[in-house]
Design a protein around this motif. Structure first.
Motif, PDB file in Angstrom:
ATOM      1  N   ARG A   1      32.906  34.541  39.892  1.00  0.00           N
ATOM      2  CA  ARG A   1      33.271  35.623  38.978  1.00  0.00           C
ATOM      3  C   ARG A   1      32.980  35.186  37.553  1.00  0.00           C
ATOM      4  N   GLY A   2      32.764  36.124  36.702  1.00  0.00           N
ATOM      5  CA  GLY A   2      32.572  35.818  35.291  1.00  0.00           C
ATOM      6  C   GLY A   2      31.126  35.532  34.905  1.00  0.00           C
ATOM      7  N   LEU A   3      30.192  35.821  35.806  1.00  0.00           N
ATOM      8  CA  LEU A   3      28.783  35.638  35.436  1.00  0.00           C
ATOM      9  C   LEU A   3      28.438  36.658  34.363  1.00  0.00           C
ATOM     10  N   ARG A   4      27.878  36.174  33.287  1.00  0.00           N
ATOM     11  CA  ARG A   4      27.483  37.064  32.204  1.00  0.00           C
ATOM     12  C   ARG A   4      26.196  37.793  32.585  1.00  0.00           C
ATOM     13  N   PRO A   5      25.920  38.913  31.940  1.00  0.00           N
ATOM     14  CA  PRO A   5      24.673  39.629  32.211  1.00  0.00           C
ATOM     15  C   PRO A   5      23.446  38.746  32.015  1.00  0.00           C
ATOM     16  N   ARG A   6      23.574  37.742  31.141  1.00  0.00           N
ATOM     17  CA  ARG A   6      22.460  36.823  30.897  1.00  0.00           C
ATOM     18  C   ARG A   6      22.002  36.167  32.216  1.00  0.00           C
ATOM     19  N   PHE A   7      22.947  35.818  33.094  1.00  0.00           N
ATOM     20  CA  PHE A   7      22.584  35.213  34.375  1.00  0.00           C
ATOM     21  C   PHE A   7      21.681  36.146  35.161  1.00  0.00           C
ATOM     22  N   TRP A   8      22.085  37.396  35.283  1.00  0.00           N
ATOM     23  CA  TRP A   8      21.334  38.345  36.101  1.00  0.00           C
ATOM     24  C   TRP A   8      19.946  38.609  35.511  1.00  0.00           C
ATOM     25  N   VAL A   9      19.852  38.640  34.190  1.00  0.00           N
ATOM     26  CA  VAL A   9      18.549  38.814  33.533  1.00  0.00           C
ATOM     27  C   VAL A   9      17.665  37.599  33.817  1.00  0.00           C
ATOM     28  N   GLN A  10      18.223  36.403  33.636  1.00  0.00           N
ATOM     29  CA  GLN A  10      17.450  35.187  33.861  1.00  0.00           C
ATOM     30  C   GLN A  10      17.034  35.048  35.329  1.00  0.00           C
ATOM     31  N   ALA A  11      17.944  35.319  36.243  1.00  0.00           N
ATOM     32  CA  ALA A  11      17.625  35.207  37.665  1.00  0.00           C
ATOM     33  C   ALA A  11      16.561  36.226  38.054  1.00  0.00           C
ATOM     34  N   GLY A  12      16.689  37.456  37.568  1.00  0.00           N
ATOM     35  CA  GLY A  12      15.710  38.493  37.887  1.00  0.00           C
ATOM     36  C   GLY A  12      14.338  38.198  37.306  1.00  0.00           C
ATOM     37  N   LEU A  13      14.297  37.764  36.049  1.00  0.00           N
ATOM     38  CA  LEU A  13      13.009  37.435  35.427  1.00  0.00           C
ATOM     39  C   LEU A  13      12.381  36.202  36.066  1.00  0.00           C
ATOM     40  N   SER A  14      13.209  35.264  36.483  1.00  0.00           N
ATOM     41  CA  SER A  14      12.695  34.084  37.169  1.00  0.00           C
ATOM     42  C   SER A  14      11.996  34.498  38.463  1.00  0.00           C
TER      43      SER A  14
ATOM     44  N   GLY B   1      18.025  28.334  33.231  1.00  0.00           N
ATOM     45  CA  GLY B   1      19.033  29.069  32.466  1.00  0.00           C
ATOM     46  C   GLY B   1      20.022  29.785  33.371  1.00  0.00           C
ATOM     47  N   ALA B   2      19.525  30.384  34.435  1.00  0.00           N
ATOM     48  CA  ALA B   2      20.405  31.072  35.381  1.00  0.00           C
ATOM     49  C   ALA B   2      21.345  30.071  36.049  1.00  0.00           C
ATOM     50  N   ARG B   3      20.822  28.895  36.364  1.00  0.00           N
ATOM     51  CA  ARG B   3      21.660  27.870  36.990  1.00  0.00           C
ATOM     52  C   ARG B   3      22.775  27.434  36.035  1.00  0.00           C
ATOM     53  N   ARG B   4      22.450  27.269  34.754  1.00  0.00           N
ATOM     54  CA  ARG B   4      23.483  26.913  33.770  1.00  0.00           C
ATOM     55  C   ARG B   4      24.570  27.987  33.718  1.00  0.00           C
ATOM     56  N   GLU B   5      24.164  29.254  33.733  1.00  0.00           N
ATOM     57  CA  GLU B   5      25.134  30.350  33.706  1.00  0.00           C
ATOM     58  C   GLU B   5      26.020  30.310  34.951  1.00  0.00           C
ATOM     59  N   TRP B   6      25.418  30.057  36.109  1.00  0.00           N
ATOM     60  CA  TRP B   6      26.157  29.987  37.372  1.00  0.00           C
ATOM     61  C   TRP B   6      27.206  28.878  37.282  1.00  0.00           C
ATOM     62  N   ARG B   7      26.777  27.706  36.830  1.00  0.00           N
ATOM     63  CA  ARG B   7      27.693  26.566  36.742  1.00  0.00           C
ATOM     64  C   ARG B   7      28.802  26.820  35.718  1.00  0.00           C
ATOM     65  N   ARG B   8      28.450  27.472  34.590  1.00  0.00           N
ATOM     66  CA  ARG B   8      29.449  27.778  33.585  1.00  0.00           C
ATOM     67  C   ARG B   8      30.522  28.688  34.165  1.00  0.00           C
ATOM     68  N   ALA B   9      30.089  29.715  34.898  1.00  0.00           N
ATOM     69  CA  ALA B   9      31.045  30.655  35.476  1.00  0.00           C
ATOM     70  C   ALA B   9      31.880  29.983  36.559  1.00  0.00           C
ATOM     71  N   ALA B  10      31.259  29.107  37.368  1.00  0.00           N
ATOM     72  CA  ALA B  10      32.007  28.410  38.414  1.00  0.00           C
ATOM     73  C   ALA B  10      33.031  27.455  37.813  1.00  0.00           C
ATOM     74  N   ALA B  11      32.646  26.783  36.729  1.00  0.00           N
ATOM     75  CA  ALA B  11      33.566  25.837  36.077  1.00  0.00           C
ATOM     76  C   ALA B  11      34.724  26.576  35.418  1.00  0.00           C
ATOM     77  N   ALA B  12      34.474  27.783  34.942  1.00  0.00           N
ATOM     78  CA  ALA B  12      35.535  28.562  34.308  1.00  0.00           C
ATOM     79  C   ALA B  12      36.557  29.016  35.334  1.00  0.00           C
ATOM     80  N   GLY B  13      36.105  29.119  36.611  1.00  0.00           N
ATOM     81  CA  GLY B  13      37.007  29.476  37.688  1.00  0.00           C
ATOM     82  C   GLY B  13      37.559  30.876  37.605  1.00  0.00           C
ATOM     83  N   THR B  14      36.819  31.733  36.965  1.00  0.00           N
ATOM     84  CA  THR B  14      37.329  33.106  36.838  1.00  0.00           C
ATOM     85  C   THR B  14      36.864  33.963  37.968  1.00  0.00           C
TER      86      THR B  14
END
Length: 86
Positions: free
Chosen positions: A6-19, A73-86
């Motif tokens: 939970r808590g993945l920012r839209p940036r993750f989805w943009v980066q994952a999709g563009l990747s 970048g998408a991986r960083r977003e994923w890890r950030r959201a997982a570490a936040a635990g939201t």
């Protein structure tokens, strides 16, 4: 497959999709090297295929680098959201 945290920012989805898109475009460019002629009907190299291979080489380098950067970048977003635990 892992559930997205939970808590993945839209940036993750943009980066994952563009990747994914850039990886697909790189593969497509390799599979259809005469795309200039197919799309435009122009023959910039008089049919030798040299222009297409030059464009393919440049696109593959740019797209693969872009795909790797966006995936990181998408991986960083994923890890950030997982570490936040939201």
């Amino acid at each position: 497959m892992m559930n997205p945290p939970r808590g993945l920012r839209p940036r993750f989805w943009v980066q994952a999709g563009l990747s994914a898109l850039t990886a697909v475009l790189a593969l497509l460019t390799l599979l259809v090297p005469d795309w200039i002629e197919q799309l435009t009907g122009l023959r910039p190299d008089s049919g030798t295929g040299e222009a297409e291979w030059l464009v393919v080489g440049v696109l593959v380098l740019v797209l693969v680098a872009g795909s790797a950067g966006l995936a990181a970048g998408a991986r960083r977003e994923w890890r950030r959201a997982a570490a936040a635990g939201t």
